[in-house]
Design an enzyme around this catalytic site. Structure first.
Site, PDB file in Angstrom:
ATOM      1  N   ASP A  14       6.764   9.270  -0.273  1.00 45.70           N
ATOM      2  CA  ASP A  14       6.372   9.926   0.972  1.00 45.70           C
ATOM      3  C   ASP A  14       7.569  10.304   1.836  1.00 45.70           C
ATOM      4  O   ASP A  14       7.658  11.429   2.330  1.00 45.70           O
ATOM      5  CB  ASP A  14       5.429   9.019   1.789  1.00 45.70           C
ATOM      6  CG  ASP A  14       4.002   9.064   1.244  1.00 45.70           C
ATOM      7  OD1 ASP A  14       3.700   9.957   0.424  1.00 45.70           O
ATOM      8  OD2 ASP A  14       3.203   8.202   1.635  1.00 45.70           O
ATOM      9  N   ARG A  94       8.925  -3.736  11.710  1.00 49.48           N
ATOM     10  CA  ARG A  94       8.789  -2.389  12.294  1.00 49.48           C
ATOM     11  C   ARG A  94       9.456  -2.232  13.657  1.00 49.48           C
ATOM     12  O   ARG A  94      10.117  -1.214  13.891  1.00 49.48           O
ATOM     13  CB  ARG A  94       7.316  -1.966  12.343  1.00 49.48           C
ATOM     14  CG  ARG A  94       6.735  -1.278  11.086  1.00 49.48           C
ATOM     15  CD  ARG A  94       7.401  -1.602   9.831  1.00 49.48           C
ATOM     16  NE  ARG A  94       6.835  -0.968   8.633  1.00 49.48           N
ATOM     17  CZ  ARG A  94       6.964  -1.457   7.413  1.00 49.48           C
ATOM     18  NH1 ARG A  94       7.610  -2.604   7.226  1.00 49.48           N
ATOM     19  NH2 ARG A  94       6.479  -0.835   6.379  1.00 49.48           N
ATOM     20  N   ASP A 123       1.234   0.016  10.727  1.00 48.61           N
ATOM     21  CA  ASP A 123       2.661   0.295  10.886  1.00 48.61           C
ATOM     22  C   ASP A 123       2.917   1.470  11.827  1.00 48.61           C
ATOM     23  O   ASP A 123       3.858   1.460  12.610  1.00 48.61           O
ATOM     24  CB  ASP A 123       3.305   0.546   9.521  1.00 48.61           C
ATOM     25  CG  ASP A 123       3.441  -0.743   8.708  1.00 48.61           C
ATOM     26  OD1 ASP A 123       3.558  -1.821   9.327  1.00 48.61           O
ATOM     27  OD2 ASP A 123       3.442  -0.674   7.467  1.00 48.61           O
ATOM     28  N   SER A 174       0.616  -0.159  -3.605  1.00 50.19           N
ATOM     29  CA  SER A 174       1.532   0.186  -2.534  1.00 50.19           C
ATOM     30  C   SER A 174       2.228  -1.108  -2.113  1.00 50.19           C
ATOM     31  O   SER A 174       1.583  -2.098  -1.788  1.00 50.19           O
ATOM     32  CB  SER A 174       0.748   0.802  -1.375  1.00 50.19           C
ATOM     33  OG  SER A 174       1.445   0.621  -0.174  1.00 50.19           O
TER      34      SER A 174
HETATM   35  N1  ARG Z   1      -1.241  -5.309   6.258  1.00 50.19           N
HETATM   36  C1  ARG Z   1       0.092  -5.670   6.569  1.00 50.19           C
HETATM   37  C2  ARG Z   1       0.405  -5.289   7.982  1.00 50.19           C
HETATM   38  O1  ARG Z   1      -0.249  -4.476   8.547  1.00 50.19           O
HETATM   39  C3  ARG Z   1       1.101  -5.150   5.579  1.00 50.19           C
HETATM   40  C4  ARG Z   1       1.500  -3.728   5.738  1.00 50.19           C
HETATM   41  C5  ARG Z   1       2.520  -3.320   4.737  1.00 50.19           C
HETATM   42  N2  ARG Z   1       2.984  -1.999   5.021  1.00 50.19           N
HETATM   43  C6  ARG Z   1       2.998  -1.006   4.148  1.00 50.19           C
HETATM   44  N3  ARG Z   1       3.378   0.164   4.572  1.00 50.19           N
HETATM   45  N4  ARG Z   1       2.659  -1.157   2.892  1.00 50.19           N
HETATM   46  O2  ARG Z   1       1.308  -5.823   8.545  1.00 50.19           O
END
Ligand code: ARG
Length: 401
Positions: A14, A94, A123, A174
């Protein structure tokens, strides 16, 4: 000369497509910024890839120490675990990435920043809220939230422009990784009834194949910060890396969580977090020894709030500053050593000691040397039970049928 955008670049499909798309759609020159928070990858290859696709500049920032000292360890001191299960690896990274994006954008005189998040996850919220707090004048672009391409269409777009499609794009999962944990989503995992297949795990051995002998590990804490491993002084990054290895080998740290996202979706999340699992348990065991009952009760409530605000993208809020100050204050005497036994996927505390321990052998023992004055107990109980006796006499006691 075109305007510039600083893109949080992972090297994945992406964000690689985004380099080209940002030029095409917004006529922006892309500065790719890869933030190293402890995932294993070839960072010079990531740089080269960004430049090959057309980035005008590609930067790699080693942020492991910042991540550990300013994000992971404060969260550990707070015992922050989302919904009792998720140690928040990705949620913690993040705001740090947002901070570095903003710093770079200001330095490079860019007018915008960009990230690869979709419009369904947490995120995007963490990035956008953090960037908005740090630099409200920067425009935020989230290509994957805007372009409306499916996975297949994104791959086609990449092929059309000679953007290499990483093998990981062929993987049904992912994945996001940093020092504090690895998350695995999508594919068969989207059926919450399906047991995670063996191939989703790469940091942890299956408990069935873990060694037949337990491993013991001793973690030394100073004011709630882990500073030694088996008696050896260690910087935070190395300590976490070692523990990920050691505990992962024993099958420790697998998490299967049906999680409540901020945007209202329930999602099935698999995590591997060996070091986080061990350190959180060890830290709590030491707090049980060095904090009073009332401090522990209150701190548990704070831990829930703290975890929620990290999860929900509110790292740069004043509430966070306030709670962090409270948490720091609680850690003054959280100093000592915890011994854990790692065996076949299990992690158990088997010993703890502290120079500031509130545990008193003289008060606890049933052997000789008992210092507890048992003759004071009847008087204490007489007063303690007074309201219960009074109420029972006047209003009776509900009978258990
Ligand atoms: N569900 C988790 C969170 O919101 C993990 C997210 C992982 N991020 C990703 N872009 N795969 O913190």
């Amino acid at each position: 000369m075109s305007d510039k955008v600083v893109l949080a670049y992972s090297g994945g499909l992406d964000t690689s497509v985004a380099i080209r798309w940002l030029k095409e759609r917004y006529n922006l020159d892309v500065i790719a910024l890869n933030v190293n928070v402890g995932s294993e990858r070839d960072f010079s290859a990531v740089r080269k890839k960004a430049l090959n696709i057309g980035a005008v500049k590609a930067l790699v920032e080693d942020a492991k120490e910042l991540f550990v000292n300013y994000f992971i360890f404060p969260a550990l001191q707070a015992d922050a675990v989302y919904e009792g299960q998720y140690p928040l690896a990705h949620a913690l990274s993040r705001p740090l990435m947002a901070k570095l994006l903003v710093d770079t954008a200001l330095k490079e005189k860019a007018s915008a920043v960009a990230h690869g998040c979709t419009g369904k996850g947490n995120d995007q919220v963490r990035f956008d809220v953090s960037i908005g707090a740090l630099a409200p004048s920067l425009k935020i672009i989230a290509p994957a939230r805007e372009w409306g391409m499916s996975r297949e269409e994104t791959i086609k777009y990449a092929q059309r422009y000679g953007i290499p499609v990483p093998v990981t794009a062929a993987s049904p999962y992912s994945i996001d990784e940093n020092l504090w944990g690895r998350s695995i989503e999508c594919g068969v995992l989207e059926d919450p009834w399906v047991e995670p297949p063996a191939d989703v795990f790469t940091w942890t051995r299956s408990p069935a194949n873990a060694p037949d002998e337990p491993a013991y590990v001793e973690i030394g804490f100073e004011q709630g910060i882990p500073v030694t491993l088996d008696g050896q002084q260690m910087d935070g990054v190395s300590l976490i890396q070692h523990l990920n290895q050691l505990a992962g080998e024993q099958g420790v740290g697998r998490i299967d969580h049906l999680e409540n996202r901020l945007v209202g979706i329930k999602s099935r999340e698999i995590y591997e977090a060996p070091a986080a699992t061990v350190l959180l348990q060890a830290h709590q065991a030491l707090e049980a020894m060095t904090l009073s009952k009332d401090q522990l009760r209150f701190k548990q409530k704070v831990a829930i709030e703290y975890a929620d605000l990290i999860y929900n993208g509110l790292w740069f809020s004043s509430l966070h500053q306030d709670l962090a100050a409270y948490v720091r204050s609680t850690q003054r005497y959280v100093t000592g050593t915890v011994r854990l036994k790692l065996f076949k996927g299990g992690c158990r505390v088997v010993g703890r000691k502290s120079p500031k321990s509130l545990y008193s052998y003289g008060l606890a023992t049933y052997d000789k040397g008992d210092q507890f004055d048992q003759s004071a107990s009847p008087g204490f109980i007489h007063i303690w039970g007074l309201p219960v006796r009074t109420q029972a006499q006047i209003q009776g006691v509900e009978e258990v049928k």
